[in-house]
Design an enzyme around this catalytic site. Sequence first.
Site, PDB file in Angstrom:
ATOM      1  N   LYS A 195      51.527 -16.478  22.068  1.00 18.99           N
ATOM      2  CA  LYS A 195      51.806 -17.259  20.853  1.00 18.99           C
ATOM      3  C   LYS A 195      52.349 -18.627  21.272  1.00 18.99           C
ATOM      4  CE  LYS A 195      55.413 -18.020  18.254  1.00 18.99           C
ATOM      5  NZ  LYS A 195      55.158 -19.388  17.705  1.00 18.99           N
ATOM      6  N   GLU A 269      63.320 -17.399  29.742  1.00 15.75           N
ATOM      7  CA  GLU A 269      63.679 -18.705  30.302  1.00 15.75           C
ATOM      8  C   GLU A 269      64.094 -19.557  29.122  1.00 15.75           C
ATOM      9  OE1 GLU A 269      64.110 -22.258  31.030  1.00 15.75           O
ATOM     10  OE2 GLU A 269      61.917 -22.403  31.118  1.00 15.75           O
ATOM     11  N   CYS A 303      64.640 -28.608  29.415  1.00 16.06           N
ATOM     12  CA  CYS A 303      65.789 -27.709  29.547  1.00 16.06           C
ATOM     13  C   CYS A 303      66.571 -27.927  30.835  1.00 16.06           C
ATOM     14  CB  CYS A 303      65.342 -26.253  29.435  1.00 16.06           C
ATOM     15  SG  CYS A 303      64.019 -25.790  30.558  1.00 16.06           S
ATOM     16  N   GLU A 401      73.326 -28.116  23.797  1.00 16.75           N
ATOM     17  CA  GLU A 401      72.056 -28.673  24.259  1.00 16.75           C
ATOM     18  C   GLU A 401      71.492 -29.599  23.179  1.00 16.75           C
ATOM     19  OE1 GLU A 401      68.127 -27.056  26.576  1.00 16.75           O
ATOM     20  OE2 GLU A 401      68.834 -25.880  24.872  1.00 16.75           O
TER      21      GLU A 401
END
Length: 499
Positions: A195, A269, A303, A401
């Site tokens: 997906k 991850e 990231c 973040e």
Amino acid sequence: MTLTDIARFSVRRASGHTPELELPPAGHFIGGSFVPGSSGAQTEIVDPTTGQSFASVAEGTADDVDAAVAAAVRAQPGWGATTPKERSEALSKIADIIEASHAVLEALESANTGKPQSVSEDDVSSAVDTFRFMAGAGRALSSLAAGDYVAGHTSVILREPIGVVGVITPWNYPLLMAAWKLAPILAAGNSVVLKPSEQTPLTTLKLMELIAGVLPDGVLNVVTGLGPVVGARLADHPDINLVAVTGSVGSGKAVASLAGSTVKRVHLELGGKAPVLIYADADLAAAATALRTAGFWNSGQECGSACRVLVHESVAEEFTELLVREVSTLVVGDPAAGADVEIGPMVSEAHFARVAGFLQRALDAGITAAIGGRPLEGPGYFIAPTVLVNVPAGAEAAREEIFGPVITVETFSDEQEVIRRANDTPYGLAASVWTSDARLSMSVPRKLDFGTVWVNSHLVLANEVPWGGFKGSGYGRDLSLYALEDFSRTKHVMINHSA
């Protein structure tokens, strides 16, 4: 340090006619061909440089996932029975096709995500290398040597495919993260249902169109759609043996929770907030130059981005001036406006609002923007490259973040303090240490709770070495032989030959 006028940055717009994109088919890719979605609903794809829709794809349902999983279940035994050589040849062919189609894929990637040309070019070339590396690595796996570890009994260790793997990829690197997952999963003999992000599915669908026929029908399937529907069904489907996610911490938690209902393996991850430890003896100019790229690559939507600087108080002013000077030279614009554009838009209106919100709250709290600090005027979702200074320990901007073109700068006074503060984060993906002291370069990385620690560099990756994090950044490893181990299983066969 005084606030730099954000008028320094303006958005360069494309002028003249832009080449027409080679869009992929809009259906799901199931059982070797494109098929329409069962609901008939469509998801609009938006150009983040303008905010205008330019394509649509099928909005998948749980029934679509079930059909894709059924195809993968049928195909897996045959694919899993192939030799490593046969799988290697297929992966090499995929690499060749991606390389030959690089211009089409780069154009689609930039149009869908707003990425500068240099980032899309790197993504495509890295995807090629990922498939080529795994094509070779899949033929070189090793295990414990066969032997008589119990008298009269010979033990043999088999490495087998896991079975059917569900994959959920993110919006920031749609093609490359698909490659990072697909290459080792396929090399290990598994079949896949993937997906892509509903925001950036175009290069994944285009890849399916380009490589159709390379793999047996049903080995590789793609269902487009929303996370709470398609992603959730992948996570709890009883016939999926492992689900692998690259995405936010929230997405990873949701998938892991759903996967627990069937006790399937999970490979995560997730996000990061990489600290950059700059000691007083560091080469400050080299660090500032490196962070110009490592902090703003893919417009900070990365990231592992070098987004949280912890610099020794004795050199903080000098370093910050060097960093701001470097950042001031970044070129912001539409990827179609030239190959020298380095900063594109945020991927979506929602993400643009999220990043802008972080900046506004930081300014309201008394934090200074040495450069940038605001959205840029005009259409699209552009944020000025930003360096926030005088950031106190524990500030939201330094802990959460942001995932945009923002670097925060904090100061420290001693070694124990900086290590404690660097580790004081829910994330554990990546960090870097900048020093000319050989002792520090060896001792500090061991004390940092992050899956990758660079010394005197940042955001340098290679297929031969693993990538993955600790703590809230997840578990499991992408790239390298470790990824192949994650996407396979070991079986011990013990043969009694004493009779």
